[in-house]
Design an enzyme around this catalytic site. Structure first.
Site, PDB file in Angstrom:
ATOM      1  N   TYR A 186       0.802  -1.230   0.000  1.00  0.00           N
ATOM      2  CA  TYR A 186       0.000   0.000   0.000  1.00  0.00           C
ATOM      3  C   TYR A 186       0.838   1.285   0.000  1.00  0.00           C
ATOM      4  CZ  TYR A 186      -3.679  -3.351   1.045  1.00  0.00           C
ATOM      5  OH  TYR A 186      -4.550  -4.411   0.983  1.00  0.00           O
ATOM      6  N   HIS A 198      -8.702   1.932  -5.615  1.00  0.00           N
ATOM      7  CA  HIS A 198      -7.833   1.105  -4.772  1.00  0.00           C
ATOM      8  C   HIS A 198      -6.379   1.493  -4.998  1.00  0.00           C
ATOM      9  CE1 HIS A 198     -11.160  -1.576  -3.835  1.00  0.00           C
ATOM     10  NE2 HIS A 198     -11.463  -1.552  -5.121  1.00  0.00           N
TER      11      HIS A 198
END
Ligand code: DQA
Length: 152
Positions: free
Chosen positions: A28, A105
């Site tokens: 991430y 995302h």
């Protein structure tokens, strides 16, 4: 009405995204949610829009914010995180609102574990941006601004 007087773009974040920067940074990235919020605000401003930026670990709260955005917002950038892959209620909430919802995302769920290949949000969203790290949010703001602009 000028765009700066338009309704805000809602940027809504689901569970565990408050831990960005520390949580699985190899997937991430190192940007925190506060970093992403600041970048989104600047990007939206460059298009003449304000944002409402929120995160929750409570599913019903996210659904309530989608209901709020239905009348108070001009578009939604939605990273529903894990609920993307599990929540019929979230799917129904996205279907219930007429303004564009851009599923967003950091990672590319389609290139990850099989359980992430299903998205209940995609089935109801206007479009999807995934896989570009924090940049995904900025691309989603661009898309939201383009959808919400009075000329579109
Ligand atoms: C995520 C992808 C989801 O599969 C995961 O559950 C997340 C984050 C992303 O931004 O890459 O929490 O939505």
């Amino acid at each position: 009405m000028t765009q700066s007087a338009a309704k805000p773009i809602y940027v809504l974040n689901g569970p565990n995204l408050n831990l960005l920067g520390e949580r699985e940074p190899e997937i991430y990235g190192r940007a925190t949610l506060a970093d992403i919020e600041a970048a989104c605000r600047a990007r939206a401003q460059s298009h003449g829009f304000h944002i409402v930026f929120r995160q929750t670990n409570v599913e019903g709260e996210l659904i309530g914010w989608l209901h709020e955005a239905r009348s108070a917002g001009c578009a939604v950038v939605l990273n529903a995180a894990g609920w993307t892959h599990t929540s019929v209620a979230l799917h129904d909430a996205v279907k219930a609102i007429a303004i564009p919802v851009i599923e967003t995302h950091l990672s590319n769920p389609g290139a990850r574990e099989p359980f992430r290949h299903v998205s209940y949000v995609s089935m109801a969203a206007k479009g999807v941006i995934a896989g570009f790290g924090a940049q995904s949010y900025l691309l989603a703001i661009d898309a939201a601004a383009a959808c919400a602009a009075p000329s579109s």
